[in-house]
Design an enzyme around this catalytic site. Structure first.
Site, PDB file in Angstrom:
ATOM      1  CE1 TYR A   1      -4.278  -2.276   5.631  1.00  0.00           C
ATOM      2  CE2 TYR A   1      -3.064  -0.092   4.939  1.00  0.00           C
ATOM      3  CZ  TYR A   1      -3.835  -1.232   4.683  1.00  0.00           C
ATOM      4  OH  TYR A   1      -3.826  -1.799   3.087  1.00  0.00           O
TER       5      TYR A   1
ATOM      6  CB  SER B   1      -0.936   0.023   1.287  1.00  0.00           C
ATOM      7  OG  SER B   1      -1.547   1.267   1.372  1.00  0.00           O
TER       8      SER B   1
END
Length: 344
Positions: free
Chosen positions: A213, A200
């Site tokens: 995350y 990501s």
């Protein structure tokens, strides 16, 4: 070799690498074939994983789908089988005139393509190793490994249960170690394979409210880069790696996430189909890394050279400093509603 001469050679190679990179921007490299190769995708039951499965199916790869949700994984498999059937019918229709005319029968065996599904929790090491052993026995050795599975807790750090933090790290980061250890040995033996890490943009730069995350994605990026260097050091040039770092993708995973409204039209969430097509182009041309959109390269570079306070100013201007707060608030409200329904 004299160190000055070696320095000259290294400088030339660095400059030549820039030339080759620029050439690839101007002339699109030819995509390699994955037809007939075993491609394993984790988190294939939905989102990007499902789209990756469909794209590899269109390129005639033999697919192995892993997901913790059996039903959604089977739904993806059904879509893949539909693609296989369409290709087989198209091949048969195209071959019919040739067979009737001159007896040629060299039709590619579309009908031999299969898709295999396995229910696997990649956050559990033993589950990964056991399922990998089943794959080797029932399907064969994996040539393309797409580490795609991911989760998000959606809680501020001090409100996030330790179990969810551990779960995020296990699925988003540790699982990459287990799957790679399971399938890399044969790739090394054959000097052939491709490992894809779906990370990501939050593995390159971070924002507030999603510490677990970001940490897991930073870990995945670090793992991937170190693995890539290890393969180079071992001179295993037949094993390729691709790191995929997309901006916010509109899969519903971060529903509610918002940047500044005046900026949002210029940097909207990515369409999943576009994100996967860009990633597939990178994978099939052996591109080491793909950031989508390209602006993410610039953001990463600026984050590396600017003072921290300057980065904070930019975040605040873009509305990126608290972009996750609406998403976290929605998650909290949904949790409260579920608790109320259950009488808790």
């Amino acid at each position: 070799m004299n160190i000055l001469l070696e320095l000259f050679v290294v400088t030339f190679r660095v400059l030549w690498a820039f030339v080759l990179a620029a050439a690839k921007w101007l002339v699109r490299p030819k995509e390699k074939s994955v037809a007939g190769q075993v491609c394993l995708i984790t988190g294939a039951g939905s989102g990007l994983g499902r789209l990756f499965a469909l794209e590899f199916a269109r390129r005639r790869a033999l697919l192995v789908l892993w997901d913790i949700n059996t039903q959604s994984n089977e739904e993806t498999a059904g879509m893949v089988r539909h693609i296989y059937r369409e290709m087989a019918e198209a091949a048969a229709a195209a071959a019919a005139p040739r067979v009737a005319g001159d007896g040629e029968k060299d039709v590619l065996p579309h009908c031999n393509l299969q898709v295999y599904t396995y229910t696997c929790d990649v956050g559990k090491r033993e589950n990964v190793y056991l399922t990998a052993e089943r794959v080797r026995k029932e399907v064969g050795e994996v040539s393309v490994l797409v580490n795609n599975a991911g989760v998000v807790s959606g809680h501020h750090l001090l409100e996030c249960p330790d179990e969810l933090i551990e779960r995020t790290m296990m699925v988003n980061c540790h699982a990459h170690f287990w799957t790679t250890k399971a399938f890399l040995p044969k790739m090394l033996e054959m000097n052939h394979g491709h490992i894809v890490t779906v990370a990501s943009s939050l593995g390159l730069f971070s924002t507030a409210g999603v510490e677990d995350y970001c940490a897991s994605k930073f870990g995945a990026v670090g793992f991937h880069e170190s693995l890539s260097h290890e393969l180079k050091a071992a001179e295993k040039d037949g094993i390729k790696t691709t790191l995929v770092c997309p901006y916010l993708v509109d899969t519903g995973m971060f529903r509610g996430c918002r940047i500044r409204k005046e900026i949002e039209p210029f940097l909207p969430p990515l369409k999943p189909e576009y994100c996967v097509k860009q990633a597939m182009r990178a994978i099939l041309t052996d591109q080491p890394m793909i950031c989508t959109p390209r602006l993410m390269y610039m953001v990463t570079f600026m984050k590396s050279i600017l003072p921290f306070e300057a980065v904070v100013c930019m975040y605040r201007f873009l509305g990126a400093d608290k972009c996750m707060y609406p998403f976290i608030a929605q998650r909290k409200q949904a949790t409260n509603n579920n608790d109320a329904k259950n009488g808790i």
